[in-house]
Scaffold this motif. Structure first.
Motif, PDB file in Angstrom:
ATOM      1  N   LEU A 185       0.789  -1.228   0.000  1.00  0.00           N
ATOM      2  CA  LEU A 185       0.000   0.000   0.000  1.00  0.00           C
ATOM      3  C   LEU A 185       0.826   1.286   0.000  1.00  0.00           C
ATOM      4  O   LEU A 185       0.478   2.243  -0.704  1.00  0.00           O
ATOM      5  CB  LEU A 185      -0.964  -0.007   1.197  1.00  0.00           C
ATOM      6  CG  LEU A 185      -1.935   1.172   1.301  1.00  0.00           C
ATOM      7  CD1 LEU A 185      -2.856   1.221   0.085  1.00  0.00           C
ATOM      8  CD2 LEU A 185      -2.765   1.054   2.594  1.00  0.00           C
ATOM      9  N   PRO A 186       1.922   1.395   0.758  1.00  0.00           N
ATOM     10  CA  PRO A 186       2.653   2.669   0.795  1.00  0.00           C
ATOM     11  C   PRO A 186       3.055   3.193  -0.576  1.00  0.00           C
ATOM     12  O   PRO A 186       3.099   4.417  -0.788  1.00  0.00           O
ATOM     13  CB  PRO A 186       3.886   2.338   1.650  1.00  0.00           C
ATOM     14  CG  PRO A 186       3.404   1.251   2.566  1.00  0.00           C
ATOM     15  CD  PRO A 186       2.483   0.423   1.724  1.00  0.00           C
ATOM     16  N   ALA A 187       3.331   2.304  -1.514  1.00  0.00           N
ATOM     17  CA  ALA A 187       3.723   2.755  -2.848  1.00  0.00           C
ATOM     18  C   ALA A 187       2.603   3.493  -3.562  1.00  0.00           C
ATOM     19  O   ALA A 187       2.854   4.212  -4.547  1.00  0.00           O
ATOM     20  CB  ALA A 187       4.166   1.555  -3.688  1.00  0.00           C
ATOM     21  N   HIS A 188       1.361   3.347  -3.082  1.00  0.00           N
ATOM     22  CA  HIS A 188       0.214   3.982  -3.743  1.00  0.00           C
ATOM     23  C   HIS A 188      -0.286   5.211  -2.997  1.00  0.00           C
ATOM     24  O   HIS A 188      -1.184   5.901  -3.486  1.00  0.00           O
ATOM     25  CB  HIS A 188      -0.931   2.968  -3.870  1.00  0.00           C
ATOM     26  CG  HIS A 188      -0.587   1.769  -4.694  1.00  0.00           C
ATOM     27  ND1 HIS A 188      -0.811   1.697  -6.046  1.00  0.00           N
ATOM     28  CD2 HIS A 188      -0.007   0.584  -4.348  1.00  0.00           C
ATOM     29  CE1 HIS A 188      -0.401   0.526  -6.502  1.00  0.00           C
ATOM     30  NE2 HIS A 188       0.096  -0.167  -5.491  1.00  0.00           N
ATOM     31  N   LEU A 189       0.286   5.492  -1.845  1.00  0.00           N
ATOM     32  CA  LEU A 189      -0.231   6.573  -1.027  1.00  0.00           C
ATOM     33  C   LEU A 189       0.167   7.954  -1.527  1.00  0.00           C
ATOM     34  O   LEU A 189      -0.375   8.956  -1.051  1.00  0.00           O
ATOM     35  CB  LEU A 189       0.247   6.399   0.422  1.00  0.00           C
ATOM     36  CG  LEU A 189      -0.246   5.126   1.120  1.00  0.00           C
ATOM     37  CD1 LEU A 189       0.302   5.058   2.538  1.00  0.00           C
ATOM     38  CD2 LEU A 189      -1.772   5.071   1.130  1.00  0.00           C
ATOM     39  N   CYS A 190       1.082   8.010  -2.478  1.00  0.00           N
ATOM     40  CA  CYS A 190       1.478   9.311  -3.029  1.00  0.00           C
ATOM     41  C   CYS A 190       0.488   9.814  -4.071  1.00  0.00           C
ATOM     42  O   CYS A 190       0.612  10.938  -4.568  1.00  0.00           O
ATOM     43  CB  CYS A 190       2.875   9.237  -3.630  1.00  0.00           C
ATOM     44  SG  CYS A 190       3.026   7.989  -4.925  1.00  0.00           S
ATOM     45  N   SER A 191      -0.504   8.969  -4.432  1.00  0.00           N
ATOM     46  CA  SER A 191      -1.531   9.385  -5.388  1.00  0.00           C
ATOM     47  C   SER A 191      -2.842   9.606  -4.659  1.00  0.00           C
ATOM     48  O   SER A 191      -2.994   9.267  -3.483  1.00  0.00           O
ATOM     49  CB  SER A 191      -1.728   8.317  -6.473  1.00  0.00           C
ATOM     50  OG  SER A 191      -2.364   7.167  -5.934  1.00  0.00           O
ATOM     51  N   ALA A 192      -3.831  10.170  -5.366  1.00  0.00           N
ATOM     52  CA  ALA A 192      -5.146  10.402  -4.767  1.00  0.00           C
ATOM     53  C   ALA A 192      -5.918   9.102  -4.581  1.00  0.00           C
ATOM     54  O   ALA A 192      -6.871   9.050  -3.792  1.00  0.00           O
ATOM     55  CB  ALA A 192      -5.958  11.357  -5.634  1.00  0.00           C
TER      56      ALA A 192
END
Length: 450
Positions: free
Chosen positions: A102-109
């Motif tokens: 999940l952390p890899a996707h937290l930089c997007s909306a």
């Protein structure tokens, strides 16, 4: 005719022979046929249309009740839904893997309207393995297969349109047609000389010709609720008929991997070919092979239709949840293993119920399905709705036969799932037999669900 309408072999909206022609065919007097027709018009089973003859009908045109039982007391056994319990270890491991990713996707909306690219690639690979070459751009991730069907309906169906359906079929597909202010066109499955069910290509072609539908919804593999599988030759005929009439098919492959005795033919979409890719829209999910609680599904359609659906999705659910997609991605990597385990459980449940049900209810008849998740029992009497009404008093929740048909058909049928643990199935059969016995002792008023 009333019996044929009741069990779905004759559907509403069919033109019947003239009184003279039917009398000649049956070798009876015309007055006998005229009197029977008049009785059926009085009961609502026939209607006369000025200038076009007499047609089959149903006594009421009320839409079906929602296929969602009310909350039940503790200890109630749910036979209304046919879905597996979760493989706890695999789902838990998928949850841990999803949290790690999940952390890899937290930089997007987090609003990816078509779904994560990695999951779309995994679904495309899965479909290619089934004989349906698919590009990730032809895949859109949804919140289950019913959501996929709903998105397609929003794009293709307008109020007043007609939609071809199997008869019987999945209750929520019938509900979706009514919710779209469209009109269902049921086409009955036909039984061959050896007792197996298949799709009637000529009847489907006639429905396409006469009703000019906007689309169709078919379950070709481990059909819900009968367990039937469309034959390979039939698939060719069905796809050809829809191609000739320019009508797209929504084929629900959610149950495809629940075969037990033998794998089904190549998926229906593979018979369309590259030049007619718009003929078949394939929808699927992990609900029947892994766990319905994931609420992750997909649709496979031409790129233009995927883009069209994506642009209208904002007023629906905006985008699928990222965490659920990451779990689905982890589970798809183990899909073959999980599907095989699920089939073993289904085989044990089916075989157990095939022994227990006839022993407790000898007047009922059941056929051995080659897959799927339920038996489609023949009660021998039109009492399915009464049985479902009485069942809660014995701690059961049932889905009556008419929920699976258009026009109040299948009052003599009941879908009995075999997805529960074996000891729970035994308890359910005891309660079912007790409920049936109560109907004989104190018959309830029959309320047909249409």
């Amino acid at each position: 005719m009333q019996a044929l309408l009741a069990d779905g072999r004759l559907t509403p909206g069919v033109r019947v022979p003239s009184e003279r022609d039917l009398a000649a065919a049956l070798g009876v007097g015309r007055g006998t046929v005229a009197a029977a027709y008049e009785r059926m018009r009085a009961s609502g089973h026939l209607v006369r249309r000025r200038g076009s003859g007499t047609w089959t009908a149903t006594p009421t045109e009320a839409p079906p009740l929602p296929f969602t039982p009310a909350p039940s007391p503790a200890g109630t056994i749910d036979l209304a839904h046919a879905a597996p319990t979760a493989p706890a270890e695999a789902v838990t491991e998928a949850g841990h893997a999803a949290l790690a990713a999940l952390p890899a996707h937290l930089c997007s909306a987090g609003y990816d309207v078509v779904g994560l690219s990695a999951l779309r690639e995994a679904v495309a690979d899965r479909l290619a393995d089934e004989g349906l070459p698919t590009h990730p751009d032809e895949v859109l991730i949804t919140s289950g297969s019913q959501h996929a069907h709903s998105l397609v309906a929003r794009a293709l169906v307008r109020p007043g349109d007609r939609v071809v359906l199997d008869q019987p079929t999945y209750p929520n597909a019938i509900g979706l047609v009514h919710d779209s202010s469209a009109r269902p066109v049921p086409v009955s499955l036909e039984r061959s000389d050896d007792g197996t069910l298949d799709w009637d290509v000529r009847a489907l072609a006639a429905a396409l010709r006469e009703s000019t539908p906007a689309t169709a919804y078919l379950v070709a593999d481990q059909h819900n609720p009968t367990g039937a599988v469309m034959g390979a030759a039939t698939r060719e005929g069905v796809v050809d008929a829809f191609r000739r009439h320019g009508v797209p098919i929504v084929v629900d492959d959610s149950l495809r991997d629940t075969w037990i005795d033998a794998p089904p033919p190549p998926c229906l979409g593979s018979f369309a070919g590259p030049r007619s890719e718009s003929t078949v829209i394939t929808i699927g999910s992990l609900s029947k092979t892994v766990w319905a609680g994931l609420r992750i599904g997909w649709l496979r359609a031409p790129r233009a239709l995927v883009r069209r659906i994506a642009t209208t999705r904002a007023s629906d659910d905006v985008a699928p949840p990222v965490l659920g997609q990451l779990m689905a991605l982890a589970l798809l990597e183990r899909h073959d293993e999980l599907a095989a385990t699920n089939r073993a459980r289904l085989r044990a449940g089916r075989d157990h119920l095939l022994r227990a049900l006839p022993a407790a209810l000898p007047d009922w008849s059941v056929r051995r399905p080659g897959g799927g998740m339920a038996l489609w029992a023949d009660l021998g009497a039109p009492r399915s709705s009464a049985l479902a009404e009485a069942a809660p008093r014995h701690g059961l929740v049932l889905a009556s036969g008419p929920r699976f048909g258009v026009g109040g058909a299948f009052e003599s049928r009941l879908r009995v799932p075999y997805t529960l643990p074996l000891d729970v199935l035994d308890d359910a059969v005891v309660r079912l037999a007790a409920t049936w016995d109560d109907l004989d002792r104190a018959p309830s008023v029959l309320t047909t669900v249409v």
